[in-house]
Motif scaffolding. Structure first.
Motif, PDB file in Angstrom:
ATOM      1  N   TYR A 171       0.719  -0.624  -0.061  1.00 52.89           N
ATOM      2  CA  TYR A 171       0.403   0.248  -0.477  1.00 52.89           C
ATOM      3  C   TYR A 171       0.979   0.975  -0.402  1.00 52.89           C
ATOM      4  N   LYS A 238      -1.594  -2.057   5.417  1.00 56.89           N
ATOM      5  CA  LYS A 238      -2.801  -1.734   5.314  1.00 56.89           C
ATOM      6  C   LYS A 238      -3.628  -0.557   6.186  1.00 56.89           C
ATOM      7  N   ASP A 242      -6.143   2.231   5.125  1.00 58.53           N
ATOM      8  CA  ASP A 242      -7.973   2.068   5.232  1.00 58.53           C
ATOM      9  C   ASP A 242      -8.581   3.303   5.831  1.00 58.53           C
ATOM     10  N   ARG A 245      -8.256   5.531   2.863  1.00 59.63           N
ATOM     11  CA  ARG A 245      -9.296   5.660   1.948  1.00 59.63           C
ATOM     12  C   ARG A 245     -10.242   6.193   2.380  1.00 59.63           C
ATOM     13  N   THR A 246     -10.871   5.684   2.927  1.00 61.79           N
ATOM     14  CA  THR A 246     -12.466   5.829   3.768  1.00 61.79           C
ATOM     15  C   THR A 246     -12.125   7.622   3.851  1.00 61.79           C
ATOM     16  N   LEU A 265     -12.412   4.327   9.429  1.00 58.91           N
ATOM     17  CA  LEU A 265     -11.465   3.049   9.149  1.00 58.91           C
ATOM     18  C   LEU A 265     -10.416   3.535  10.274  1.00 58.91           C
TER      19      LEU A 265
END
Length: 289
Positions: A171, A238, A242, A245-246, A265
């Protein structure tokens, strides 16, 4: 007007009703913004959450900072204490937690790879989160630019080449710096290897944006001839991916009545926000006039 649209218009006109929603006041929650980069010391910012309809101004933001918390970071063998410091920008004061320079023997910088535990005691509550500074699963190979025409003006589009390691689960997050401006993340600042695992791929990169500005006042996603551009590419785990990304999705959907609700998240149980590790690579390019 077609009969169907007339009927729909009459239906909504007949059903029109004022609705008053009494939203309960939420108890403030701890908000954590913590990052730890390879070769650097960790930085943690603690604030209290604000209600949705709060009026935001410098005084409200200053009062949101959490003071006198106990903050430590451990690598499994050593633990360093972070002390509160003030940064005065002239417009307002920011309060951040940084390593205690009076105890240099206990301080350490981030290493690749590394696992780090953040512990916070604030408001008579304890919080704990773990992050990693991961290996370079995504390797930034090169950057370059191409000229494009936008509204009769000549602009530059930034491109990158990245090689992804064979194993799934890599990522990344990026920032750009234009001339003497600060590093700013893109509107969609994260990438993963779900579709590009184990390959070398090329993608365009939008200029980072200051999300505190009104969208109409922001520069576009391109760069100008003559700009010196530095790309900061970060491998992340991750949980950090997360979170961003959110958060990116929620920010970009703001005001869109057709978007679905998004849950941010975070990775700090009991609090909002994140504790994230970054493996950083820099590359600089000058865009010719």
């Amino acid at each position: 007007m077609p009969l169907f649209l007339i009927l729909v218009t009459l239906l909504f006109a007949a059903c029109e009703k004022d609705v008053s929603v009494n939203l309960p006041q939420q108890e403030p929650q701890l908000v954590v913004e913590g990052r730890f980069e390879n070769g650097s010391y960790p930085l943690v910012i603690l604030t209290h959450s604000l209600n949705y309809f709060s009026q935001i101004d410098p005084a409200v933001l200053t009062n949101a900072f959490v003071h006198n918390a106990t903050v430590t970071v451990s690598d499994g063998s050593k633990t360093m204490t972070l002390k509160e410091r003030v940064i005065d920008t002239g417009n307002m004061k920011f309060f951040v937690y940084l390593p205690d320079l009076t105890q240099p023997a206990n301080n350490f910088t981030g290493k690749v790879p590394g696992t780090y535990t953040l512990r916070i005691n604030a408001d008579n509550k304890a919080y704990e989160s773990v992050t990693t500074i991961p290996p370079r699963g995504m390797q930034l190979d090169s950057i370059w630019w191409t000229l494009v025409t936008v509204d009769d003006s000549t602009k530059a589009r930034l491109w990158v080449k990245i090689t992804d390691a064979p194993a799934f689960g890599n990522y990344g997050r990026y920032f750009t710096k234009r001339n003497s401006e600060p590093y700013l993340p893109g509107l969609n600042s994260v990438v993963d290897d779900q579709l590009v695992n184990g390959t070398t791929f090329e993608i365009p990169v939008d200029a980072g944006v200051n999300k505190n500005l009104n969208p109409d006042d922001r520069p576009d996603e391109f760069f100008e001839p003559g700009d010196t551009v530095t790309l900061k590419f970060c491998n992340i785990d991750k949980a950090t991916w997360d979170f961003w990304r959110t958060l990116d999705f929620a920010y970009n959907s703001n005001g869109n009545p057709f978007s679905s609700p998004t849950k941010i998240l975070g990775n700090v149980p009991g609090a909002l926000g994140y504790w994230g590790g970054y493996t950083v690579t820099y590359k600089t390019i000058i865009i010719s006039r």
